[in-house]
Enzyme design. Structure first.
Site, PDB file in Angstrom:
ATOM      1  N   HIS A   8       0.838  -1.196   0.000  1.00 17.03           N
ATOM      2  CA  HIS A   8       0.000   0.000   0.000  1.00 17.03           C
ATOM      3  C   HIS A   8       0.872   1.244   0.000  1.00 17.03           C
ATOM      4  O   HIS A   8       2.075   1.163   0.242  1.00 17.03           O
ATOM      5  CB  HIS A   8      -0.946   0.018   1.205  1.00 17.03           C
ATOM      6  CG  HIS A   8      -0.251   0.099   2.520  1.00 17.03           C
ATOM      7  ND1 HIS A   8       0.324  -1.002   3.127  1.00 17.03           N
ATOM      8  CD2 HIS A   8      -0.030   1.137   3.352  1.00 17.03           C
ATOM      9  CE1 HIS A   8       0.866  -0.641   4.263  1.00 17.03           C
ATOM     10  NE2 HIS A   8       0.686   0.655   4.433  1.00 17.03           N
ATOM     11  N   GLU A  45      -7.914   7.322   9.821  1.00 19.85           N
ATOM     12  CA  GLU A  45      -7.477   6.972   8.474  1.00 19.85           C
ATOM     13  C   GLU A  45      -8.637   6.478   7.621  1.00 19.85           C
ATOM     14  O   GLU A  45      -9.696   6.124   8.128  1.00 19.85           O
ATOM     15  CB  GLU A  45      -6.382   5.906   8.530  1.00 19.85           C
ATOM     16  CG  GLU A  45      -6.822   4.611   9.182  1.00 19.85           C
ATOM     17  CD  GLU A  45      -5.664   3.656   9.460  1.00 19.85           C
ATOM     18  OE1 GLU A  45      -4.561   3.849   8.941  1.00 19.85           O
ATOM     19  OE2 GLU A  45      -5.893   2.704  10.214  1.00 19.85           O
ATOM     20  N   HIS A  69       7.309  11.459  -5.746  1.00 17.76           N
ATOM     21  CA  HIS A  69       5.944  11.409  -6.261  1.00 17.76           C
ATOM     22  C   HIS A  69       5.506   9.984  -6.564  1.00 17.76           C
ATOM     23  O   HIS A  69       6.314   9.065  -6.608  1.00 17.76           O
ATOM     24  CB  HIS A  69       5.805  12.281  -7.518  1.00 17.76           C
ATOM     25  CG  HIS A  69       6.599  11.826  -8.696  1.00 17.76           C
ATOM     26  ND1 HIS A  69       7.947  12.079  -8.840  1.00 17.76           N
ATOM     27  CD2 HIS A  69       6.245  11.121  -9.804  1.00 17.76           C
ATOM     28  CE1 HIS A  69       8.377  11.570  -9.973  1.00 17.76           C
ATOM     29  NE2 HIS A  69       7.369  10.958 -10.586  1.00 17.76           N
ATOM     30  N   GLU A 118       1.722  12.268 -10.448  1.00 21.13           N
ATOM     31  CA  GLU A 118       1.955  12.318 -11.880  1.00 21.13           C
ATOM     32  C   GLU A 118       0.968  11.371 -12.551  1.00 21.13           C
ATOM     33  O   GLU A 118       0.758  10.250 -12.085  1.00 21.13           O
ATOM     34  CB  GLU A 118       3.389  11.867 -12.201  1.00 21.13           C
ATOM     35  CG  GLU A 118       3.698  11.798 -13.683  1.00 21.13           C
ATOM     36  CD  GLU A 118       5.087  11.249 -13.972  1.00 21.13           C
ATOM     37  OE1 GLU A 118       5.454  11.230 -15.164  1.00 21.13           O
ATOM     38  OE2 GLU A 118       5.787  10.823 -13.030  1.00 21.13           O
TER      39      GLU A 118
END
Length: 136
Positions: A8, A45, A69, A118
């Site tokens: 994750h 969360e 990123h 991105e």
């Protein structure tokens, strides 16, 4: 022993609801868990699925902007629609770096907590063919 893949990715966010809206709007994520007021980890969360990737967001302070990123693969013809969604959320699309056409196209943007994302149209195999033969 072997690594099976990425388990994750976790992002720290000041406003879970605002980031939830971003993840659903841009990435069409599926919200699969909300801790509510419970704290199993270090803060409240939420968990999401983007494609087959588990994304966690946790309450906390925004980070400083860097070039670290996460890039998600998208189809090139979808980039204009993604750009509209990003701008509709009040986020800025950054100017991309200079690149060769064979490297694919990208949209870069920071979220509300300075995480850089991105949206990229190419893949590793294509990039390696363009740069040089693989090391193996």
């Amino acid at each position: 022993m072997k690594i099976n893949g990425i388990s994750h990715i976790t992002f720290i966010c000041e406003d879970l609801d605002k980031t939830t809206h971003l993840l659903k709007s841009i990435f069409a994520s599926e919200e699969v868990y909300v801790s509510g007021d419970k704290t199993f980890s270090v803060s409240r969360e939420k968990f999401f699925k983007i494609a087959d990737t588990w994304i966690a967001i946790m309450e906390g302070k925004a980070v400083e902007k860097t070039y670290n990123h996460v890039a998600f693969h998208v189809n090139e013809e979808d980039l204009p629609a993604y750009e509209q969604k990003i701008k509709a959320l009040g986020l800025t699309v950054l100017p991309g770096r200079k690149r060769e056409a064979a490297e694919g196209c990208s949209l870069y943007f920071y979220d509300y907590d300075n995480h850089l994302f991105e949206l990229h149209t190419s893949d590793l195999d294509t990039r390696l063919r363009f740069y040089k033969p693989p090391l193996s």
